[in-house]
Design a protein around this motif. Structure first.
Motif, PDB file in Angstrom:
ATOM      1  N   LYS A  99      75.137  15.257  59.987  1.00 24.41           N
ATOM      2  CA  LYS A  99      74.306  14.107  60.355  1.00 24.41           C
ATOM      3  C   LYS A  99      75.098  12.810  60.207  1.00 24.41           C
ATOM      4  CE  LYS A  99      70.395  15.380  57.915  1.00 24.41           C
ATOM      5  NZ  LYS A  99      69.093  15.197  57.294  1.00 24.41           N
ATOM      6  N   ARG A 100      75.792  12.667  59.059  1.00 26.92           N
ATOM      7  CA  ARG A 100      76.596  11.447  58.850  1.00 26.92           C
ATOM      8  C   ARG A 100      77.641  11.271  59.938  1.00 26.92           C
ATOM      9  NH1 ARG A 100      76.656   9.240  53.460  1.00 26.92           N
ATOM     10  NH2 ARG A 100      75.299  10.546  52.223  1.00 26.92           N
ATOM     11  N   LYS A 101      78.317  12.394  60.291  1.00 26.10           N
ATOM     12  CA  LYS A 101      79.379  12.314  61.321  1.00 26.10           C
ATOM     13  C   LYS A 101      78.793  11.880  62.655  1.00 26.10           C
ATOM     14  CE  LYS A 101      83.077  15.094  59.547  1.00 26.10           C
ATOM     15  NZ  LYS A 101      82.799  16.324  58.798  1.00 26.10           N
ATOM     16  N   ASP A 299      71.011  12.321  36.374  1.00 28.10           N
ATOM     17  CA  ASP A 299      72.078  11.320  36.394  1.00 28.10           C
ATOM     18  C   ASP A 299      73.169  11.720  37.390  1.00 28.10           C
ATOM     19  OD1 ASP A 299      70.749  10.048  34.341  1.00 28.10           O
ATOM     20  OD2 ASP A 299      72.019  10.897  32.757  1.00 28.10           O
ATOM     21  N   LYS A 300      74.062  10.782  37.669  1.00 25.74           N
ATOM     22  CA  LYS A 300      75.278  11.076  38.441  1.00 25.74           C
ATOM     23  C   LYS A 300      76.463  10.966  37.495  1.00 25.74           C
ATOM     24  CE  LYS A 300      78.241   9.409  42.165  1.00 25.74           C
ATOM     25  NZ  LYS A 300      78.427   8.513  43.302  1.00 25.74           N
ATOM     26  N   PRO A 301      77.345  11.931  37.350  1.00 27.84           N
ATOM     27  CA  PRO A 301      77.165  13.300  37.776  1.00 27.84           C
ATOM     28  C   PRO A 301      76.124  13.991  36.902  1.00 27.84           C
ATOM     29  CG  PRO A 301      79.152  13.143  36.405  1.00 27.84           C
ATOM     30  CD  PRO A 301      78.570  11.759  36.525  1.00 27.84           C
ATOM     31  N   THR A 304      74.327  13.226  42.952  1.00 27.14           N
ATOM     32  CA  THR A 304      74.749  11.970  43.567  1.00 27.14           C
ATOM     33  C   THR A 304      73.529  11.048  43.585  1.00 27.14           C
ATOM     34  OG1 THR A 304      74.292  12.980  45.717  1.00 27.14           O
ATOM     35  CG2 THR A 304      76.605  12.881  45.025  1.00 27.14           C
ATOM     36  N   ILE A 305      73.760   9.774  43.898  1.00 24.73           N
ATOM     37  CA  ILE A 305      72.620   8.842  43.921  1.00 24.73           C
ATOM     38  C   ILE A 305      71.710   9.209  45.092  1.00 24.73           C
ATOM     39  CG2 ILE A 305      71.919   6.448  44.234  1.00 24.73           C
ATOM     40  CD1 ILE A 305      74.494   5.610  42.757  1.00 24.73           C
ATOM     41  N   GLU A 306      72.296   9.335  46.267  1.00 27.96           N
ATOM     42  CA  GLU A 306      71.508   9.741  47.437  1.00 27.96           C
ATOM     43  C   GLU A 306      71.317  11.250  47.402  1.00 27.96           C
ATOM     44  OE1 GLU A 306      70.279   7.460  49.303  1.00 27.96           O
ATOM     45  OE2 GLU A 306      71.566   5.710  48.947  1.00 27.96           O
ATOM     46  N   PHE A 307      70.334  11.717  48.157  1.00 29.95           N
ATOM     47  CA  PHE A 307      70.044  13.151  48.177  1.00 29.95           C
ATOM     48  C   PHE A 307      70.794  13.895  49.278  1.00 29.95           C
ATOM     49  CE2 PHE A 307      66.021  14.500  45.773  1.00 29.95           C
ATOM     50  CZ  PHE A 307      66.299  13.646  44.719  1.00 29.95           C
TER      51      PHE A 307
HETATM   52  P1  XMP Z   1      76.285   8.703  46.230  1.00 32.81           P
HETATM   53  O1  XMP Z   1      75.085   9.310  46.896  1.00 32.81           O
HETATM   54  O2  XMP Z   1      77.579   9.243  46.762  1.00 32.81           O
HETATM   55  O3  XMP Z   1      76.242   7.166  46.608  1.00 32.81           O
HETATM   56  O4  XMP Z   1      76.218   8.788  44.719  1.00 32.81           O
HETATM   57  C1  XMP Z   1      77.030   6.175  45.993  1.00 32.81           C
HETATM   58  C2  XMP Z   1      76.655   4.844  46.588  1.00 32.81           C
HETATM   59  O5  XMP Z   1      77.074   4.770  47.947  1.00 32.81           O
HETATM   60  C3  XMP Z   1      75.953   4.581  48.804  1.00 32.81           C
HETATM   61  N1  XMP Z   1      76.173   5.481  49.947  1.00 32.81           N
HETATM   62  C4  XMP Z   1      76.636   5.089  51.136  1.00 32.81           C
HETATM   63  N2  XMP Z   1      76.964   3.872  51.587  1.00 32.81           N
HETATM   64  N3  XMP Z   1      77.499   4.829  53.689  1.00 32.81           N
HETATM   65  C5  XMP Z   1      77.377   3.750  52.885  1.00 32.81           C
HETATM   66  O6  XMP Z   1      77.656   2.638  53.330  1.00 32.81           O
HETATM   67  C6  XMP Z   1      77.173   6.083  53.300  1.00 32.81           C
HETATM   68  O7  XMP Z   1      77.271   7.038  54.063  1.00 32.81           O
HETATM   69  C7  XMP Z   1      76.723   6.207  51.951  1.00 32.81           C
HETATM   70  N4  XMP Z   1      76.337   7.274  51.212  1.00 32.81           N
HETATM   71  C8  XMP Z   1      76.016   6.795  49.990  1.00 32.81           C
HETATM   72  C9  XMP Z   1      74.729   4.967  47.997  1.00 32.81           C
HETATM   73  O8  XMP Z   1      73.559   4.290  48.449  1.00 32.81           O
HETATM   74  C10 XMP Z   1      75.155   4.573  46.603  1.00 32.81           C
HETATM   75  O9  XMP Z   1      74.967   3.186  46.354  1.00 32.81           O
END
Ligand code: XMP
Length: 308
Positions: A99-101, A299-301, A304-307
């Protein structure tokens, strides 16, 4: 400590030298980094900067209008509603990385299509220090960027030496509004990373309503000042509930609130129980498709923050 006025003055001078009388473009998301860059470059080269705001349809409620209203008279500003194109490209896709790609690719395609109309030589990017430090200096300070359609642009990065708090201070100095300067980090792919499973219009409506409720309740009691991020996630689990004397079958929404310094690690802090219960009640009473709300306590780890 960074002297804000000196930074702004020097930066405008350097941008003028670098871009001269040529044209430049920027992808303006309405986040602090691209907003600060847009205003700095506008102050340096005026109407020769075009700010392109690509709306992928995964923004928070009211966000597109806020960005449009803030910048439409302040910059040479172009709004592109590409939400249908993104939804179409993501149809049936479940894997989060895929999805991100896809989102990244469509974003570049849309941006390049618009950029081609402008005949610009420079691309302004809101890169900040952690972006290139984390990628071990792989992004060089002066480089050309080749877009997939063949466009080659010289990259200008006015805030590449700054950290987030410094960018916020510059934003204040440039009179950007408080809600933009202080807003919580929001991922580039937006609400799309907060929907588990296929992204549909129905799910986008649910998550944007839930996200709005979380923000509203957190900000009402001022807790936002203590949190790094606070949001809702729409899982693809459906669970049984009860409505009146009928059994119901609806979505499970998760509330996520974390503290952090730099997003590399994050913690779930002690949270006021009344707040959590108020959010849960509001979500289930105002969003008929949701039957259950839970709270993330990881928590992280290791999470991750996002799901997604
Ligand atoms: P994670 O989920 O990796 O997120 O712990 C760490 C921080 O990065 C943000 N995040 C993103 N920011 N593009 C962005 O610009 C992305 O694809 C993306 N994925 C995560 C997230 O909101 C958190 O602050």
């Amino acid at each position: 400590m960074l002297n804000l006025n000196d930074f702004i003055e020097n930066s405008i001078k350097n941008i003028k030298n670098e871009i001269g009388n040529d044209k430049a473009i920027i992808a303006l998301s309405g986040g602090i980094d691209s907003s600060v860059c847009s205003v700095l470059v506008k102050n340096a080269i005026g109407e020769n900067l075009t700010a392109i705001f690509v709306d992928h349809g995964f923004l928070r409620e009211g966000e597109a209008d806020e960005v449009i209203n803030l910048f439409k008279n302040r910059l040479n500003f172009k709004y592109i509603d590409a939400s249908e194109e993104f939804l179409k490209g993501l149809k049936g896709v479940i894997d989060p990385e895929k999805k991100r790609k896809i989102i990244g690719k469509i974003f570049i395609d849309v941006f390049e299509r618009e950029a081609e109309k402008i005949h610009s030589k420079f691309l302004v990017q809101g890169t900040i220090a952690p972006d290139w430090i984390e990628s071990e200096g792989k992004i060089k300070s002066h480089h050309n960027l080749s877009l997939p359609g063949g466009m080659v642009l010289k990259v200008v990065e006015p805030i590449r030496e700054l950290y987030k708090d410094e960018v916020r201070n510059i934003g204040r100095e440039l009179s950007l509004p408080d809600n933009l300067v202080n807003r919580q980090p929001f991922p580039g792919p937006g609400l799309a990373v907060r929907i588990i499973g296929e992204i549909t219009k129905e799910k986008l409506d649910i998550i944007s309503k839930a996200d709005y409720i979380v923000s509203e309740e957190v900000e009402k009691i001022g807790l936002n000042e203590d949190l790094w991020q606070y949001f809702a996630v729409l899982t693809d689990s459906k669970v049984t509930g009860v409505k009146g004397d009928q059994r119901d079958f609806g979505y499970l929404v998760v509330i996520r609130m974390v503290t952090s310094l730099d997003a590399m690690t994050a913690e779930v802090p002690d949270l006021p129980w009344n707040l959590i219960k108020a959010i849960s009640k509001k979500i289930t009473s105002e969003i008929s498709e949701v039957t259950h709300v839970s709270l993330s306590i990881s928590d992280k780890p290791p999470s991750t923050i996002e799901f997604a």
